[in-house]
Design an enzyme around this catalytic site. Structure first.
Site, PDB file in Angstrom:
ATOM      1  N   CYS A  86       0.835  -1.190   0.000  1.00  0.00           N
ATOM      2  CA  CYS A  86       0.000   0.000   0.000  1.00  0.00           C
ATOM      3  C   CYS A  86       0.874   1.246   0.000  1.00  0.00           C
ATOM      4  O   CYS A  86       2.020   1.228   0.416  1.00  0.00           O
ATOM      5  CB  CYS A  86      -0.886   0.007   1.242  1.00  0.00           C
ATOM      6  SG  CYS A  86      -1.755  -1.526   1.551  1.00  0.00           S
TER       7      CYS A  86
ATOM      8  N   ARG B  78       3.812   0.055  -6.722  1.00  0.00           N
ATOM      9  CA  ARG B  78       3.871  -0.802  -5.546  1.00  0.00           C
ATOM     10  C   ARG B  78       2.742  -1.829  -5.532  1.00  0.00           C
ATOM     11  O   ARG B  78       2.776  -2.788  -4.763  1.00  0.00           O
ATOM     12  CB  ARG B  78       3.809   0.058  -4.277  1.00  0.00           C
ATOM     13  CG  ARG B  78       5.008   0.980  -4.113  1.00  0.00           C
ATOM     14  CD  ARG B  78       4.814   1.942  -2.965  1.00  0.00           C
ATOM     15  NE  ARG B  78       4.775   1.268  -1.681  1.00  0.00           N
ATOM     16  CZ  ARG B  78       5.821   1.105  -0.884  1.00  0.00           C
ATOM     17  NH1 ARG B  78       7.004   1.552  -1.259  1.00  0.00           N
ATOM     18  NH2 ARG B  78       5.716   0.506   0.275  1.00  0.00           N
TER      19      ARG B  78
ATOM     20  N   TRP C 193      -3.635  -2.317  -1.104  1.00  0.00           N
ATOM     21  CA  TRP C 193      -3.474  -3.688  -1.604  1.00  0.00           C
ATOM     22  C   TRP C 193      -4.150  -4.576  -0.576  1.00  0.00           C
ATOM     23  O   TRP C 193      -3.716  -4.663   0.564  1.00  0.00           O
ATOM     24  CB  TRP C 193      -1.987  -4.011  -1.754  1.00  0.00           C
ATOM     25  CG  TRP C 193      -1.691  -5.328  -2.408  1.00  0.00           C
ATOM     26  CD1 TRP C 193      -1.618  -5.575  -3.747  1.00  0.00           C
ATOM     27  CD2 TRP C 193      -1.373  -6.564  -1.754  1.00  0.00           C
ATOM     28  NE1 TRP C 193      -1.294  -6.900  -3.966  1.00  0.00           N
ATOM     29  CE2 TRP C 193      -1.129  -7.528  -2.760  1.00  0.00           C
ATOM     30  CE3 TRP C 193      -1.274  -6.958  -0.417  1.00  0.00           C
ATOM     31  CZ2 TRP C 193      -0.801  -8.849  -2.468  1.00  0.00           C
ATOM     32  CZ3 TRP C 193      -0.946  -8.276  -0.136  1.00  0.00           C
ATOM     33  CH2 TRP C 193      -0.712  -9.201  -1.154  1.00  0.00           C
TER      34      TRP C 193
ATOM     35  N   ASN D  83      -0.868   1.448   6.371  1.00  0.00           N
ATOM     36  CA  ASN D  83      -0.174   0.313   5.767  1.00  0.00           C
ATOM     37  C   ASN D  83       0.194  -0.653   6.879  1.00  0.00           C
ATOM     38  O   ASN D  83       0.648  -0.225   7.937  1.00  0.00           O
ATOM     39  CB  ASN D  83       1.112   0.755   5.066  1.00  0.00           C
ATOM     40  CG  ASN D  83       0.856   1.569   3.821  1.00  0.00           C
ATOM     41  OD1 ASN D  83      -0.271   1.665   3.350  1.00  0.00           O
ATOM     42  ND2 ASN D  83       1.905   2.175   3.288  1.00  0.00           N
ATOM     43  N   GLY D  84       0.053  -1.948   6.632  1.00  0.00           N
ATOM     44  CA  GLY D  84       0.397  -2.926   7.646  1.00  0.00           C
ATOM     45  C   GLY D  84      -0.797  -3.794   7.993  1.00  0.00           C
ATOM     46  O   GLY D  84      -1.811  -3.814   7.285  1.00  0.00           O
TER      47      GLY D  84
ATOM     48  N   GLU E  15      14.595 -17.974 -11.997  1.00  0.00           N
ATOM     49  CA  GLU E  15      14.246 -16.572 -12.223  1.00  0.00           C
ATOM     50  C   GLU E  15      13.516 -16.400 -13.554  1.00  0.00           C
ATOM     51  O   GLU E  15      12.557 -15.627 -13.652  1.00  0.00           O
ATOM     52  CB  GLU E  15      15.511 -15.713 -12.180  1.00  0.00           C
ATOM     53  CG  GLU E  15      15.307 -14.233 -12.452  1.00  0.00           C
ATOM     54  CD  GLU E  15      14.409 -13.526 -11.459  1.00  0.00           C
ATOM     55  OE1 GLU E  15      13.982 -12.387 -11.751  1.00  0.00           O
ATOM     56  OE2 GLU E  15      14.101 -14.099 -10.384  1.00  0.00           O
TER      57      GLU E  15
ATOM     58  N   LYS F  16       9.696 -14.851 -13.863  1.00  0.00           N
ATOM     59  CA  LYS F  16       9.347 -13.687 -14.676  1.00  0.00           C
ATOM     60  C   LYS F  16       8.152 -14.004 -15.568  1.00  0.00           C
ATOM     61  O   LYS F  16       7.241 -13.189 -15.725  1.00  0.00           O
ATOM     62  CB  LYS F  16      10.542 -13.258 -15.537  1.00  0.00           C
ATOM     63  CG  LYS F  16      11.602 -12.511 -14.776  1.00  0.00           C
ATOM     64  CD  LYS F  16      11.090 -11.167 -14.271  1.00  0.00           C
ATOM     65  CE  LYS F  16      11.797 -10.740 -13.018  1.00  0.00           C
ATOM     66  NZ  LYS F  16      11.460 -11.479 -11.802  1.00  0.00           N
TER      67      LYS F  16
ATOM     68  N   GLU G  50       4.802 -14.457 -13.377  1.00  0.00           N
ATOM     69  CA  GLU G  50       4.259 -13.328 -12.631  1.00  0.00           C
ATOM     70  C   GLU G  50       3.709 -12.223 -13.525  1.00  0.00           C
ATOM     71  O   GLU G  50       2.856 -11.459 -13.083  1.00  0.00           O
ATOM     72  CB  GLU G  50       5.299 -12.771 -11.650  1.00  0.00           C
ATOM     73  CG  GLU G  50       6.508 -12.108 -12.243  1.00  0.00           C
ATOM     74  CD  GLU G  50       7.514 -11.674 -11.188  1.00  0.00           C
ATOM     75  OE1 GLU G  50       7.138 -11.588  -9.998  1.00  0.00           O
ATOM     76  OE2 GLU G  50       8.668 -11.425 -11.534  1.00  0.00           O
TER      77      GLU G  50
ATOM     78  N   HIS H 146      13.543 -37.009 -12.507  1.00  0.00           N
ATOM     79  CA  HIS H 146      13.000 -37.480 -11.229  1.00  0.00           C
ATOM     80  C   HIS H 146      11.565 -36.987 -11.011  1.00  0.00           C
ATOM     81  O   HIS H 146      11.132 -36.847  -9.870  1.00  0.00           O
ATOM     82  CB  HIS H 146      13.903 -37.033 -10.079  1.00  0.00           C
ATOM     83  CG  HIS H 146      15.273 -37.632 -10.129  1.00  0.00           C
ATOM     84  ND1 HIS H 146      15.514 -38.953  -9.845  1.00  0.00           N
ATOM     85  CD2 HIS H 146      16.463 -37.081 -10.458  1.00  0.00           C
ATOM     86  CE1 HIS H 146      16.808 -39.191  -9.986  1.00  0.00           C
ATOM     87  NE2 HIS H 146      17.409 -38.081 -10.365  1.00  0.00           N
TER      88      HIS H 146
ATOM     89  N   LYS I 216       4.943  -4.404  -5.406  1.00  0.00           N
ATOM     90  CA  LYS I 216       6.382  -4.241  -5.594  1.00  0.00           C
ATOM     91  C   LYS I 216       7.149  -4.472  -4.306  1.00  0.00           C
ATOM     92  O   LYS I 216       8.134  -5.195  -4.275  1.00  0.00           O
ATOM     93  CB  LYS I 216       6.669  -2.831  -6.135  1.00  0.00           C
ATOM     94  CG  LYS I 216       8.159  -2.550  -6.375  1.00  0.00           C
ATOM     95  CD  LYS I 216       8.722  -3.458  -7.447  1.00  0.00           C
ATOM     96  CE  LYS I 216      10.161  -3.150  -7.751  1.00  0.00           C
ATOM     97  NZ  LYS I 216      10.745  -4.118  -8.691  1.00  0.00           N
TER      98      LYS I 216
END
Length: 618
Positions: A2, A28, A75, A101-102, A491, A495, A498, A514, A613
């Site tokens: 947020c 963000r 968010w 925020n939190g 990675e 990418k 997401e 395996h 973010k």
């Protein structure tokens, strides 16, 4: 996560000023937004679910004016992303407004107590509990003359369990904004005479000032037209340094690119140069790391290294683990920061902990680092954001100097993290006598060549666009790598998933047989990172295993290597470099592939769904 922005001063159209600040925090991640503006004896609220454009339409149809106000992008954690749950939240009387925020962990307990005292709630959020609680405390007469709001906030927060960055205004104690921080970042922007800003991120205020004061956990501040006062536990004023933000407004704008992510991919030659500027001592085979000055004894005596990170930072940490063990010969493990502090970790004396976080505010990484520090570890940080909490709380550290990264999917921060980890490895190896001057010189020279080599890879963008167009409709991808390139496979898969929402998994190439080999058929694209390194022959065998089962092979190979041409459907060439640095070069084309797949699928590349973010809640 947020975003918070606040302003008090004499500028016109404060509502638009707040919205403009929130726009610079869009990266963000958020799902609703709102502002509260105080004028005379009233507080006007405007908020909407969805993008900030919806909030702007609301304000245009119902203009609001005033001398100070607060704004927020949310968010969702507690409650769906609806207008009702959007911030700011107000008390029943409408005399108090708050953004937060939190997470309030004991929100259910507090809500039940407040309901028993007659309070009625209109949202599903934990935040609404805070503003009701502050009003109740204020009504009980906790405050002193001229400090009513501050004392009410302070007293209310003593009953709160959890994390917060809050900004509160009230018509009962007008012409001030009271802010408080515990576990969620806040800063004060020092504006022109008669005006002051508050924000959760410097990007929100950079258009107006580059002078900021970062609040520490436990800080509260009162912001007025005369400036600000910081206090802790009723004691004040407390001094905090004024920091100069080194980047400018242009760096948080797209600069002609369609998306921030593409801009940041293309910036990597320059950001790598900035990360290494003044640090490479090529002829000596050493590096100069000013952020570790005075720490030679701790670094030399370290018997073990623990690397903490989340997401992309965990991937760079995994590469760091390979580097530190292979080159510096230090026992190293990389840990998911989100799990570390909850499994009673054993941190022995002479343990060196490396906390990696682009923002320097990642809640999981911050609290994991604090846990390690409490157990006696020496902690260093690798962060991009100057003045961030991790940067302030570690014993030493290294900045990435990559500039602000706006795209939610990390690109330039990742490659800079790996470069910084390589420099740290050289430093530790030379300091401890486990790395010779000649081998150190080889690695440092390879680091010096990286920016030019990345530029060569970026020239293949059109080829990668064509490749993305061919595979954009495939629902699954597999990424394979061995040794240093296994984390690069992780990675690359991250990418893609997401930003394009395609299911993708990264595996060590040898582990394919395996289990994952069962997935391979003619519809499965398999990206194999296969440079000419020490495990090249083994990776060739893994490619043959995929080919035998009809998989579509996209091979990332060393420039000039034609050995895999017949066994692969597509070839992506990258320059040759030191094995430990290969993941930097291998990752860049995979960033471009993911970007173009996502754009071709119509996804919101810079703000992927459900993601934020900077994850400042656990």
């Amino acid at each position: 996560m947020c975003g918070i922005v606040g302003y008090i001063g004499d500028k016109d159209n404060i509502a638009q000023l707040l919205v403009d600040g929130l726009k610079r925090l869009e990266y963000r991640g958020y799902d609703s937004a709102g502002v509260a503006v105080a004028s005379g004896g009233t507080i006007e609220i405007r908020k909407e679910a969805g993008k900030l454009a919806e909030l702007e339409k609301n304000i245009q149809s119902q203009p609001v004016a005033g001398g100070y106000g607060i704004g927020h992008t949310r968010w969702a954690t507690h409650g769906a992303p609806t207008t009702r749950n959007a911030h700011p939240h107000t008390s029943e009387s409408g005399d108090f407004a708050l953004v937060h925020n939190g997470i309030v962990e004991n929100a259910d307990v507090l809500r039940r107590r407040l309901r028993e005292r007659g309070h009625e709630f209109t949202s599903e959020t934990d935040t609404e509990v805070l503003v009701h609680l502050i009003e109740e405390v204020y009504n009980a007469g906790e405050g002193r003359a001229g400090e009513g709001l501050e004392r009410a906030v302070e007293s209310a927060l003593r009953q709160v369990e959890g994390t917060y960055g809050i900004a509160v205004i009230s018509t009962r104690d007008p012409d001030k904004i009271v802010v408080a921080r515990l576990g969620s970042p806040l800063l004060i922007g020092v504006g022109a005479e008669g005006e002051t800003f508050v924000a959760s991120d410097a990007a929100a205020v950079i258009a107006h000032t580059r002078d900021v004061v970062y609040l520490d956990d436990g800080d509260m501040a009162t912001i007025t037209r005369k400036g600000f006062t910081i206090h802790r536990g009723g004691i004040g004023p407390v001094e905090r340094p004024v920091n100069r933000v080194e980047w400018d407004l242009g760096q948080v704008e797209r600069g002609g690119y369609d998306h921030f992510m593409l801009k940041e991919i293309m910036e990597q030659p320059q950001t790598l140069r900035e990360s290494m500027r003044g640090r490479l001592l090529v002829e000596e085979g050493k590096v100069r790391l000013g952020g570790l000055t005075g720490m030679d004894e701790e670094l030399t005596n370290a018997k073990r290294v623990i690397i903490l990170g989340c997401g992309t930072s965990w991937h760079s940490g995994l590469i760091g683990e390979y580097m530190l063990e292979d080159i510096a010969r230090i026992p190293t493990e990389v840990e998911y920061a989100s799990e570390f502090r909850y499994r009673r970790p054993v941190v022995e004396p002479d343990t060196l902990v490396i906390a990696i976080s682009q923002s320097g505010e990642t809640a999981d990484t911050l609290w994991a680092m604090r846990e390690a520090k409490q157990q006696g570890a020496t902690c260093i940080g690798i962060v991009n954001a100057v003045g961030s909490t991790i940067a302030r709380e570690t014993d030493g550290g290294l900045y990435l100097h990559a500039g602000p990264e706006i795209g939610v999917a990390s690109t330039k921060a990742f490659t800079s993290q790996v470069a910084v980890l390589a420099m740290l490895t050289v430093h530790l190896g030379r300091l401890r006598g486990t790395l010779s001057a000649s081998r150190g010189r080889e690695i440092v020279k390879a680091l010096e060549r990286l920016p030019e080599q990345v530029s060569i890879i970026l020239e293949q963008e059109h080829t990668l666009y064509d490749l993305a167009n061919e595979y954009k409709d495939h629902p699954n991808f597999l990424y394979l790598g061995r040794g240093y390139n296994f984390p690069a496979a992780l990675e690359g898969a991250l990418k893609l998933k997401e930003i394009s929402y395609i299911h993708a998994e990264g595996y060590p190439a040898a582990e394919m047989k395996h289990g994952p080999i069962a997935l391979i058929d003619e519809n499965m694209p398999v990206v194999v990172i296969a440079p000419r390194d020490t495990v090249y022959e083994k990776v060739k065998s893994n490619i043959e295993e995929v080919r035998a089962r009809g998989g579509r092979i996209i091979a990332v190979v060393t420039e000039g290597d034609t050995t895999l041409n017949e066994s692969s459907d597509h070839i992506i060439q990258i320059p040759r470099t030191h094995d430990s640095l290969q993941p930097i070069l291998a990752t860049v084309p995979l960033q471009l592939l993911a970007y173009h797949v996502a754009v071709l699928r119509g996804a919101d590349v810079d703000q992927p769904r459900n993601l934020a973010k900077s994850v400042t809640v656990e």
